[in-house]
Design a protein around this motif. Sequence first.
Motif, PDB file in Angstrom:
ATOM      1  N   MET A   1       0.715  -1.186   0.125  1.00 29.86           N
ATOM      2  CA  MET A   1       0.135  -0.029   0.102  1.00 29.86           C
ATOM      3  C   MET A   1       0.760   1.236   0.053  1.00 29.86           C
ATOM      4  SD  MET A   1      -3.124  -0.318   1.767  1.00 29.86           S
ATOM      5  CE  MET A   1      -3.269  -0.761   3.650  1.00 29.86           C
ATOM      6  N   THR A   2       0.501   2.044  -0.905  1.00 29.39           N
ATOM      7  CA  THR A   2       1.300   2.930  -0.997  1.00 29.39           C
ATOM      8  C   THR A   2       0.321   4.240  -0.613  1.00 29.39           C
ATOM      9  OG1 THR A   2       2.224   2.095  -2.981  1.00 29.39           O
ATOM     10  CG2 THR A   2       2.597   4.696  -2.650  1.00 29.39           C
ATOM     11  N   MET A   3       0.949   5.080   0.407  1.00 27.81           N
ATOM     12  CA  MET A   3       0.363   6.316   0.717  1.00 27.81           C
ATOM     13  C   MET A   3       1.080   7.556   0.147  1.00 27.81           C
ATOM     14  SD  MET A   3      -1.947   5.261   3.349  1.00 27.81           S
ATOM     15  CE  MET A   3      -2.167   6.646   4.300  1.00 27.81           C
ATOM     16  N   TYR A   4       0.251   8.271  -0.602  1.00 26.63           N
ATOM     17  CA  TYR A   4       0.865   9.564  -1.122  1.00 26.63           C
ATOM     18  C   TYR A   4       0.057  10.570  -1.001  1.00 26.63           C
ATOM     19  CZ  TYR A   4      -1.844   8.703  -5.187  1.00 26.63           C
ATOM     20  OH  TYR A   4      -3.082   8.339  -6.123  1.00 26.63           O
ATOM     21  N   GLN A   5       0.455  11.938  -0.785  1.00 23.18           N
ATOM     22  CA  GLN A   5      -0.302  12.986  -0.545  1.00 23.18           C
ATOM     23  C   GLN A   5      -0.488  13.522  -2.130  1.00 23.18           C
ATOM     24  OE1 GLN A   5       0.986  15.685   2.257  1.00 23.18           O
ATOM     25  NE2 GLN A   5      -0.912  16.582   2.608  1.00 23.18           N
ATOM     26  N   LYS A   6      -1.379  14.220  -2.624  1.00 29.24           N
ATOM     27  CA  LYS A   6      -1.874  14.983  -3.790  1.00 29.24           C
ATOM     28  C   LYS A   6      -1.047  16.277  -3.636  1.00 29.24           C
ATOM     29  CE  LYS A   6      -5.157  16.116  -7.196  1.00 29.24           C
ATOM     30  NZ  LYS A   6      -6.537  16.325  -7.713  1.00 29.24           N
ATOM     31  N   ILE A   7      -0.196  16.697  -4.839  1.00 30.62           N
ATOM     32  CA  ILE A   7       0.346  17.853  -4.662  1.00 30.62           C
ATOM     33  C   ILE A   7      -0.531  18.828  -5.222  1.00 30.62           C
ATOM     34  CG2 ILE A   7       2.198  19.152  -5.690  1.00 30.62           C
ATOM     35  CD1 ILE A   7       3.593  16.458  -5.816  1.00 30.62           C
ATOM     36  N   PRO A   8      -0.888  19.959  -4.411  1.00 28.91           N
ATOM     37  CA  PRO A   8      -1.703  21.005  -5.056  1.00 28.91           C
ATOM     38  C   PRO A   8      -1.034  21.841  -6.509  1.00 28.91           C
ATOM     39  CG  PRO A   8      -0.648  21.816  -3.010  1.00 28.91           C
ATOM     40  CD  PRO A   8      -0.404  20.435  -3.203  1.00 28.91           C
ATOM     41  N   THR A   9      -1.845  21.728  -7.367  1.00 24.79           N
ATOM     42  CA  THR A   9      -1.122  22.469  -8.514  1.00 24.79           C
ATOM     43  C   THR A   9      -1.921  23.790  -8.738  1.00 24.79           C
ATOM     44  OG1 THR A   9      -3.026  21.298  -9.902  1.00 24.79           O
ATOM     45  CG2 THR A   9      -1.159  20.306  -9.609  1.00 24.79           C
ATOM     46  N   THR A  10      -2.881  24.427  -8.019  1.00 24.93           N
ATOM     47  CA  THR A  10      -3.491  25.659  -8.162  1.00 24.93           C
ATOM     48  C   THR A  10      -3.183  26.292  -6.813  1.00 24.93           C
ATOM     49  OG1 THR A  10      -5.483  24.735  -7.814  1.00 24.93           O
ATOM     50  CG2 THR A  10      -4.989  25.055  -9.973  1.00 24.93           C
ATOM     51  N   SER A  11      -3.294  27.614  -6.972  1.00 19.45           N
ATOM     52  CA  SER A  11      -3.047  28.362  -5.539  1.00 19.45           C
ATOM     53  C   SER A  11      -4.193  29.442  -5.801  1.00 19.45           C
ATOM     54  CB  SER A  11      -1.850  29.186  -5.703  1.00 19.45           C
ATOM     55  OG  SER A  11      -1.801  29.964  -4.514  1.00 19.45           O
ATOM     56  N   SER A  12      -4.584  29.717  -4.666  1.00 18.88           N
ATOM     57  CA  SER A  12      -5.646  30.688  -4.554  1.00 18.88           C
ATOM     58  C   SER A  12      -5.224  32.143  -4.243  1.00 18.88           C
ATOM     59  CB  SER A  12      -6.697  30.381  -3.533  1.00 18.88           C
ATOM     60  OG  SER A  12      -6.134  30.357  -2.154  1.00 18.88           O
ATOM     61  N   ARG A  13      -3.631  32.210  -4.091  1.00 21.85           N
ATOM     62  CA  ARG A  13      -3.152  33.479  -3.845  1.00 21.85           C
ATOM     63  C   ARG A  13      -2.874  34.266  -5.199  1.00 21.85           C
ATOM     64  NH1 ARG A  13       2.163  33.591  -0.366  1.00 21.85           N
ATOM     65  NH2 ARG A  13       2.572  35.661  -1.444  1.00 21.85           N
ATOM     66  N   ILE A  14      -2.959  35.529  -5.061  1.00 16.90           N
ATOM     67  CA  ILE A  14      -2.665  36.374  -6.179  1.00 16.90           C
ATOM     68  C   ILE A  14      -1.226  36.765  -6.087  1.00 16.90           C
ATOM     69  CG2 ILE A  14      -3.231  38.785  -7.292  1.00 16.90           C
ATOM     70  CD1 ILE A  14      -5.882  38.511  -6.254  1.00 16.90           C
ATOM     71  N   ASP A  15      -0.696  36.827  -7.218  1.00 15.47           N
ATOM     72  CA  ASP A  15       0.823  37.073  -7.419  1.00 15.47           C
ATOM     73  C   ASP A  15       0.960  38.638  -7.066  1.00 15.47           C
ATOM     74  OD1 ASP A  15       3.526  36.693  -7.810  1.00 15.47           O
ATOM     75  OD2 ASP A  15       3.303  36.951  -9.990  1.00 15.47           O
TER      76      ASP A  15
END
Length: 93
Positions: A1-15
């Motif tokens: 069993m592999t446990m991995y965490q999904k990497i977030p690809t979008t950000s709600s922050r404004i540059d």
Amino acid sequence: MTMYQKIPTTSSRIDPLMLVAAAGIVLLSVVATAAIVRWLPDDSRAGEPSVTPPGPATARASSASSATLPDAPATRKVREQKSQARATQFASA
């Protein structure tokens, strides 16, 4: 069993650079609009009105040109004579 965490690809922050660029465009637009409408003070236009009176440009141009011509009634008389001659020529044909 592999446990991995999904990497977030979008950000709600404004540059921050995008925020600065947007503010600069808004400021530039406001200043350009004020310059076009002549809301900004300018020493070279001290005696001119800030807003021109409404009316067609042809009426203002014709009144200015007739005021500068001293022989306007003579010109009108010549035009009337020419129109009468054309009317007579048309009627005789």
